[in-house]
Design an enzyme around this catalytic site. Structure first.
Site, mmCIF file in Angstrom:
data_model
loop_
_atom_site.group_PDB
_atom_site.id
_atom_site.type_symbol
_atom_site.label_atom_id
_atom_site.label_comp_id
_atom_site.label_asym_id
_atom_site.label_seq_id
_atom_site.Cartn_x
_atom_site.Cartn_y
_atom_site.Cartn_z
ATOM 1 N N VAL A 255 0.300 -1.271 0.520
ATOM 2 C CA VAL A 255 0.412 0.226 0.046
ATOM 3 C C VAL A 255 1.075 1.283 -0.111
ATOM 4 O O VAL A 255 0.064 2.085 -0.003
ATOM 5 C CB VAL A 255 -0.919 0.280 1.271
ATOM 6 C CG1 VAL A 255 -2.276 -0.979 1.171
ATOM 7 C CG2 VAL A 255 -0.027 0.031 2.693
ATOM 8 N N ASN B 252 -7.792 -2.269 5.424
ATOM 9 C CA ASN B 252 -7.300 -2.831 6.399
ATOM 10 C C ASN B 252 -5.388 -2.524 6.416
ATOM 11 O O ASN B 252 -5.225 -2.944 7.713
ATOM 12 C CB ASN B 252 -8.038 -3.956 6.352
ATOM 13 C CG ASN B 252 -7.309 -4.961 7.483
ATOM 14 O OD1 ASN B 252 -7.513 -4.740 8.779
ATOM 15 N ND2 ASN B 252 -5.750 -5.838 7.493
ATOM 16 N N SER C 254 -8.991 3.126 14.145
ATOM 17 C CA SER C 254 -8.835 1.919 15.563
ATOM 18 C C SER C 254 -9.426 3.264 16.997
ATOM 19 O O SER C 254 -9.491 4.787 16.163
ATOM 20 C CB SER C 254 -7.040 2.692 16.014
ATOM 21 O OG SER C 254 -6.811 2.353 17.630
ATOM 22 N N TYR D 236 1.105 6.312 15.518
ATOM 23 C CA TYR D 236 0.151 5.617 15.411
ATOM 24 C C TYR D 236 -1.367 6.465 15.197
ATOM 25 O O TYR D 236 -2.143 6.319 14.474
ATOM 26 C CB TYR D 236 0.313 4.020 16.131
ATOM 27 C CG TYR D 236 -1.043 3.723 15.685
ATOM 28 C CD1 TYR D 236 -1.038 2.541 15.033
ATOM 29 C CD2 TYR D 236 -2.353 3.550 16.387
ATOM 30 C CE1 TYR D 236 -1.505 1.449 14.518
ATOM 31 C CE2 TYR D 236 -3.176 3.120 16.487
ATOM 32 C CZ TYR D 236 -2.874 1.702 15.455
ATOM 33 O OH TYR D 236 -3.931 0.431 15.134
ATOM 34 N N LYS E 79 -4.438 7.457 12.470
ATOM 35 C CA LYS E 79 -5.125 6.568 12.522
ATOM 36 C C LYS E 79 -6.740 7.711 12.786
ATOM 37 O O LYS E 79 -8.024 8.267 12.218
ATOM 38 C CB LYS E 79 -5.870 5.987 13.884
ATOM 39 C CG LYS E 79 -4.733 4.702 13.704
ATOM 40 C CD LYS E 79 -5.534 3.881 12.359
ATOM 41 C CE LYS E 79 -4.851 2.086 12.648
ATOM 42 N NZ LYS E 79 -4.982 1.637 11.476
HETATM 43 P P1 NAI Z 1 -1.567 -7.758 11.696
HETATM 44 O O1 NAI Z 1 -0.020 -7.266 12.288
HETATM 45 O O2 NAI Z 1 -2.365 -9.283 12.183
HETATM 46 O O3 NAI Z 1 -1.702 -7.243 10.759
HETATM 47 C C1 NAI Z 1 -1.844 -6.409 9.835
HETATM 48 C C2 NAI Z 1 -1.527 -6.078 8.110
HETATM 49 O O4 NAI Z 1 -1.097 -5.070 6.452
HETATM 50 C C3 NAI Z 1 -0.688 -7.440 8.026
HETATM 51 O O5 NAI Z 1 -1.342 -8.904 6.635
HETATM 52 C C4 NAI Z 1 0.649 -6.713 6.900
HETATM 53 O O6 NAI Z 1 1.549 -7.479 6.303
HETATM 54 C C5 NAI Z 1 -0.438 -5.618 6.351
HETATM 55 N N1 NAI Z 1 0.675 -4.615 5.720
HETATM 56 C C6 NAI Z 1 1.872 -3.456 6.490
HETATM 57 N N2 NAI Z 1 2.017 -2.658 5.754
HETATM 58 C C7 NAI Z 1 1.533 -3.412 4.783
HETATM 59 C C8 NAI Z 1 1.932 -2.894 3.298
HETATM 60 N N3 NAI Z 1 2.731 -1.983 3.178
HETATM 61 N N4 NAI Z 1 0.922 -3.155 1.832
HETATM 62 C C9 NAI Z 1 0.069 -4.017 2.436
HETATM 63 N N5 NAI Z 1 0.141 -4.551 3.261
HETATM 64 C C10 NAI Z 1 0.607 -4.323 4.296
HETATM 65 O O7 NAI Z 1 -2.610 -6.490 12.787
HETATM 66 P P2 NAI Z 1 -4.397 -6.381 12.900
HETATM 67 O O8 NAI Z 1 -4.525 -6.367 14.071
HETATM 68 O O9 NAI Z 1 -4.934 -7.777 11.944
HETATM 69 O O10 NAI Z 1 -4.604 -5.136 12.287
HETATM 70 C C11 NAI Z 1 -5.214 -4.516 10.952
HETATM 71 C C12 NAI Z 1 -5.718 -3.561 11.519
HETATM 72 O O11 NAI Z 1 -6.349 -3.021 12.626
HETATM 73 C C13 NAI Z 1 -4.734 -2.420 10.715
HETATM 74 O O12 NAI Z 1 -4.692 -0.867 10.328
HETATM 75 C C14 NAI Z 1 -4.326 -1.768 12.066
HETATM 76 O O13 NAI Z 1 -4.141 -0.454 12.956
HETATM 77 C C15 NAI Z 1 -5.861 -1.914 12.524
HETATM 78 N N6 NAI Z 1 -6.538 -2.514 14.013
HETATM 79 C C16 NAI Z 1 -5.853 -2.734 14.969
HETATM 80 C C17 NAI Z 1 -6.232 -3.342 16.149
HETATM 81 C C18 NAI Z 1 -5.827 -4.855 17.023
HETATM 82 O O14 NAI Z 1 -6.364 -4.404 18.510
HETATM 83 N N7 NAI Z 1 -5.627 -5.428 16.819
HETATM 84 C C19 NAI Z 1 -6.747 -1.474 17.066
HETATM 85 C C20 NAI Z 1 -7.643 -1.469 15.898
HETATM 86 C C21 NAI Z 1 -7.243 -1.213 14.874
#
Ligand code: NAI
Length: 262
Positions: free
Chosen positions: A73, A99, A152, A165, A169
């Site tokens: 992204v 996401n 978030s 962060y 967000k």
């Molecule tokens: P995660 O680390 O499992 O997933 C994040 C995904 O984004 C990973 O698959 C990663 O490889 C991908 N990613 C990172 N940089 C990238 C790039 N340059 N291009 C393409 N893909 C990329 O973590 P999670 O928790 O599933 O996070 C998903 C979303 O949810 C994020 O935006 C995070 O900020 C948000 N979020 C998560 C919370 C939590 O408590 N886990 C709470 C609030 C928001």
């Protein structure tokens, strides 16, 4: 009262194509499965395409249609190529789930230029880039659509060690509202989901720790972390025609975290 099937049918995603970015783990992988179970053709994007193979196999094993695409992204070229690849197979994307995201902890005084830039580049610029690319293609095809940005609760409140962060967000939330305003007349809806705390790679074991458990008990009125299943209702609502008149909203899914008592 028994629910009418026509109301439930509005939540169906049969005939729609959905793109989920950062789908190789955590919330993105779960949302992709949920959207597929509701009938959508799912395009799953991530930088490491090999990590998407297992997810694609799971979705196919459950009768879903899925296309893994390489997508970083932070690169316009990579995003455009991913949309091109998806369109070749499934046609114009109807629903974009923004996401992909990263996390990093540092005090405000020690945060480096490099970490600030990396955060904004992925968590804000990346969301803008994918949303704009998706909207441009929907507009060109004169098709309605839905863009769902995963923000978030830290875009609405602040916490120690994550100033970059929280800022990214909060930017996602303002971006969501601005895009909703400009795109509404095209029937392209733009909304955000603001998750609370969920156990994924981003939270890196924190919620399982003693500190994490006691934090959740003290700060979250429902006294538990979110389970990935808790996000299903929000994503199905915002992705589907059930939300036909909903745009520019931010929906917290946080067990009441934002409304905790003072
Ligand atoms: P995660 O680390 O499992 O997933 C994040 C995904 O984004 C990973 O698959 C990663 O490889 C991908 N990613 C990172 N940089 C990238 C790039 N340059 N291009 C393409 N893909 C990329 O973590 P999670 O928790 O599933 O996070 C998903 C979303 O949810 C994020 O935006 C995070 O900020 C948000 N979020 C998560 C919370 C939590 O408590 N886990 C709470 C609030 C928001």
């Amino acid at each position: 009262m028994k629910e009418s099937p026509t109301v439930l049918q509005k939540f169906s995603l049969v005939g729609k194509t959905v793109l989920v970015t950062g789908a190789s783990s955590g919330i993105g992988a779960h949302l992709a499965k949920t959207l597929s179970a509701a009938g959508a053709r799912v395009v799953i994007g991530a930088r490491r395409i090999d990590r998407l193979d297992q997810l694609a196999a799971d979705i196919r094993a459950n009768g879903g249609e899925v296309l893994p695409v390489a997508m970083d992204v932070t690169s316009r070229e990579s995003v455009e190529l991913a949309f091109d690849a998806a369109e070749k197979v499934f046609g114009v994307i109807d629903v974009v789930v923004n996401n992909a995201g990263i996390a990093h902890h540092e005090t405000a005084l020690k945060l480096t230029e490099e970490h600030w830039r990396e955060m904004i580049s992925t968590n804000l610029d990346g969301v803008w880039r994918v949303a704009q690319c998706g909207a441009q293609r929907m507009a060109k095809a004169k098709r309605p659509g839905s863009i769902i940005n995963i923000a978030s609760i830290m875009g609405l409140g602040v916490k120690h060690l994550v100033s970059h962060y929280c800022t990214a967000k909060a930017g996602v939330i303002q971006l969501t509202k601005s895009l909703a305003l400009e795109l509404a007349h095209r029937q392209i809806r733009v909304n955000a989901i603001a998750p609370g705390f969920y156990q994924t790679e981003i939270t890196d074991g924190f919620l399982d720790s003693d500190m994490g458990t006691s934090y959740m008990r003290e700060f979250v009125p429902m006294r538990r972390a979110g389970q990935l299943e808790d996000l299903e209702g929000a994503i199905l609502l915002l992705a589907s025609d059930a939300a036909a008149y909903i745009t520019g909203t931010v929906l917290p899914v946080d067990g009441g975290h934002l409304v905790r008592t003072l």
